[in-house]
Design a protein around this motif. Structure first.
Motif, PDB file in Angstrom:
ATOM      1  N   ASP A 281      -4.697  -1.033   2.188  1.00 12.28           N
ATOM      2  CA  ASP A 281      -4.704  -0.049   3.278  1.00 12.28           C
ATOM      3  C   ASP A 281      -5.478  -0.564   4.488  1.00 12.28           C
ATOM      4  O   ASP A 281      -5.237  -0.107   5.614  1.00 12.28           O
TER       5      ASP A 281
ATOM      6  N   ASP B 166     -10.822   9.817  -2.484  1.00  9.99           N
ATOM      7  CA  ASP B 166      -9.821  10.674  -1.858  1.00  9.99           C
ATOM      8  C   ASP B 166     -10.136  12.143  -2.110  1.00  9.99           C
ATOM      9  O   ASP B 166     -10.025  12.981  -1.203  1.00  9.99           O
TER      10      ASP B 166
ATOM     11  N   THR C 240      -4.525   8.432   3.042  1.00 13.38           N
ATOM     12  CA  THR C 240      -5.554   9.408   2.690  1.00 13.38           C
ATOM     13  C   THR C 240      -6.207  10.006   3.924  1.00 13.38           C
ATOM     14  O   THR C 240      -6.417  11.227   4.002  1.00 13.38           O
TER      15      THR C 240
ATOM     16  N   ASP D 233     -12.714   4.304   4.187  1.00 11.74           N
ATOM     17  CA  ASP D 233     -11.275   4.335   4.353  1.00 11.74           C
ATOM     18  C   ASP D 233     -10.984   4.111   5.834  1.00 11.74           C
ATOM     19  O   ASP D 233     -11.842   4.393   6.685  1.00 11.74           O
TER      20      ASP D 233
ATOM     21  N   SER E  91      -9.115   4.830  -6.288  1.00  9.31           N
ATOM     22  CA  SER E  91      -9.520   5.537  -5.067  1.00  9.31           C
ATOM     23  C   SER E  91      -9.570   7.047  -5.248  1.00  9.31           C
ATOM     24  O   SER E  91      -9.933   7.768  -4.312  1.00  9.31           O
TER      25      SER E  91
ATOM     26  N   TRP F 115      -7.468  -0.106  -7.241  1.00  9.58           N
ATOM     27  CA  TRP F 115      -8.130  -0.735  -6.092  1.00  9.58           C
ATOM     28  C   TRP F 115      -7.308  -1.889  -5.533  1.00  9.58           C
ATOM     29  O   TRP F 115      -7.296  -2.113  -4.320  1.00  9.58           O
TER      30      TRP F 115
ATOM     31  N   SER G 175      -4.873   5.049   7.168  1.00 12.07           N
ATOM     32  CA  SER G 175      -4.436   5.126   5.776  1.00 12.07           C
ATOM     33  C   SER G 175      -3.763   6.468   5.483  1.00 12.07           C
ATOM     34  O   SER G 175      -3.959   7.468   6.183  1.00 12.07           O
TER      35      SER G 175
ATOM     36  N   ARG H 142      -4.853  -0.183  -3.220  1.00 11.46           N
ATOM     37  CA  ARG H 142      -5.466   0.566  -2.113  1.00 11.46           C
ATOM     38  C   ARG H 142      -6.222  -0.341  -1.141  1.00 11.46           C
ATOM     39  O   ARG H 142      -6.390   0.002   0.031  1.00 11.46           O
TER      40      ARG H 142
ATOM     41  N   ASP I 253      -3.350   4.556  -7.304  1.00  5.48           N
ATOM     42  CA  ASP I 253      -4.709   4.558  -6.772  1.00  5.48           C
ATOM     43  C   ASP I 253      -5.556   3.370  -7.227  1.00  5.48           C
ATOM     44  O   ASP I 253      -6.747   3.327  -6.959  1.00  5.48           O
TER      45      ASP I 253
ATOM     46  N   HIS J 298       0.827  -1.215   0.000  1.00  3.40           N
ATOM     47  CA  HIS J 298       0.000   0.000   0.000  1.00  3.40           C
ATOM     48  C   HIS J 298       0.857   1.259   0.000  1.00  3.40           C
ATOM     49  O   HIS J 298       0.346   2.363  -0.249  1.00  3.40           O
TER      50      HIS J 298
END
Length: 357
Positions: A35, A230, A261, A255, A226, A29, A259, A32, A27, A22
């Motif tokens: 995460d 985001d 983000t 999320d 993502s 999936w 993470s 991500r 970005d 991660h």
């Protein structure tokens, strides 16, 4: 033994790669999604390390790297989870009542967040939770027309409402017994993914800027990347920092708290997480304890102190509801604890929003 010789290294390298993949700032999936399960990966790293001690072989440099990689993975997961343990300093301080002192209910708001799962039919259970805990405001996520109709039994006590039922699992139903000002439904990034904004007026006359969000997650069944999720969070974060008064951002952020983000969102917004120093309060997946992480969030500005934070019983959804009591008790000294952007945070935020627009 040949089977174990093959299986153990495969398991170990999977855990090591899954623990760190991660960190790649792409970005998609399938990156991500890693995460999310860091608590689970920490457990698997510990299992792998114990298994290597008893069953591992050292026949070359790759075998020697396995315990090093597992140890690094275990320490990394511990570092990510550590803020959500009682060992860490709390971001939102608790407000205590002295003996004989009355609580300042006029400056306190009780908020409930519930992703009810649109296909869930246990609507009476959710209504019962509302009647039992009597939140001042509550936000229902994944609310469709059937849920809006079912909640008519409690809406008499909640005259201020912003209802947008949808059949795409992104409907929002917002109810408040406290007056709302400038309430609006917004579509910040995607035309079929709503969010809400409004000012909630406490009995003390103080206005609170409230944001309700539920962006689309990166997954093979939802969205291939993502960026849109985001960007929505960061747009709200930028706006929240500009507000002069108290702010609450709540919802299913799709999320996790640790993470990149979400941590970027906190630095951009300047908001605090009541869970820090208290626990994970994992809300998803309600049915599988071994696949559970914190997806439903409440972030607050430094104006608030915490009276109560609880994960509520499951009502048939794949999410647990969250209940929080917050008291408006501004302390000028707390302003120094506001998270601040670091490095290229502002540039990254603007690029993410631009790419999703």
């Amino acid at each position: 033994m040949d089977f174990l010789t093959l299986l153990l290294p495969t398991f170990i390298w999977f855990v090591i790669v899954a623990s760190f993949i991660h960190l790649i700032r792409l970005d998609y999936w399938w990156i991500r999604i890693w995460d999310f399960p860091h608590l689970q990966l920490g457990v698997l790293a510990l299992v792998g390390l114990v298994a290597w001690i008893f069953l591992g072989e050292n026949n070359g440099w790759s075998d020697a790297l396995m315990p090093v990689g597992l140890s690094a993975a275990l320490l990394y997961q511990a570092w990510l989870i550590y803020p959500y343990t009682p060992l860490h300093a709390k971001q939102v301080h608790r407000i205590f009542r002295k003996a004989g002192e009355e609580t300042n209910d006029k400056a306190t708001i009780r908020l409930m967040i519930a992703n009810v799962y649109m296909y869930n039919t246990r609507t009476p259970d959710v209504c019962q939770l509302i009647k039992r805990y009597k939140p001042d405001v509550f936000l229902i996520l994944e609310g469709n027309k059937a849920w809006a109709d079912a909640l008519e039994s409690v809406q008499e006590e909640y005259p201020f409402r912003l209802l947008h039922p949808l059949e795409n699992t992104y409907g929002m139903l917002f109810y408040s017994r406290l007056p709302l000002q400038n309430a609006e439904l917004r579509f910040l990034i995607q035309d079929d993914i709503p969010s809400i904004y409004g000012q909630i007026k406490l009995p003390s006359e103080q206005l609170i800027h409230f944001y309700g969000v539920h962006p689309m997650p990166p997954s093979p069944t939802e969205h291939y990347r993502s960026t849109e999720r985001d960007a929505e969070l960061l747009l709200v974060g930028k706006e929240a920092r500009q507000q002069k008064g108290p702010v609450i951002v709540a919802g299913d952020l799709n999320d996790v708290a640790w993470s990149h983000t979400t941590r970027l969102f906190q630095r951009i917004s300047g908001l605090l997480d009541p869970r820090v120093g208290r626990g994970l309060f994992s809300t998803f997946h309600a049915r599988y304890f071994f696949l559970r992480w914190p997806l439903d969030h409440v972030f607050v500005s430094h104006h608030f102190r915490l009276r109560y934070l609880k994960r509520l019983p499951n009502c048939g959804s794949d999410h647990f509801p969250i209940l929080v009591d917050l008291t408006y008790a501004p302390d000028p000294a707390r302003a120094v604890d506001i998270p601040q952007p670091e490095g290229d945070d502002v540039q990254e935020t603007n690029e993410t929003i631009r790419e999703a627009s």
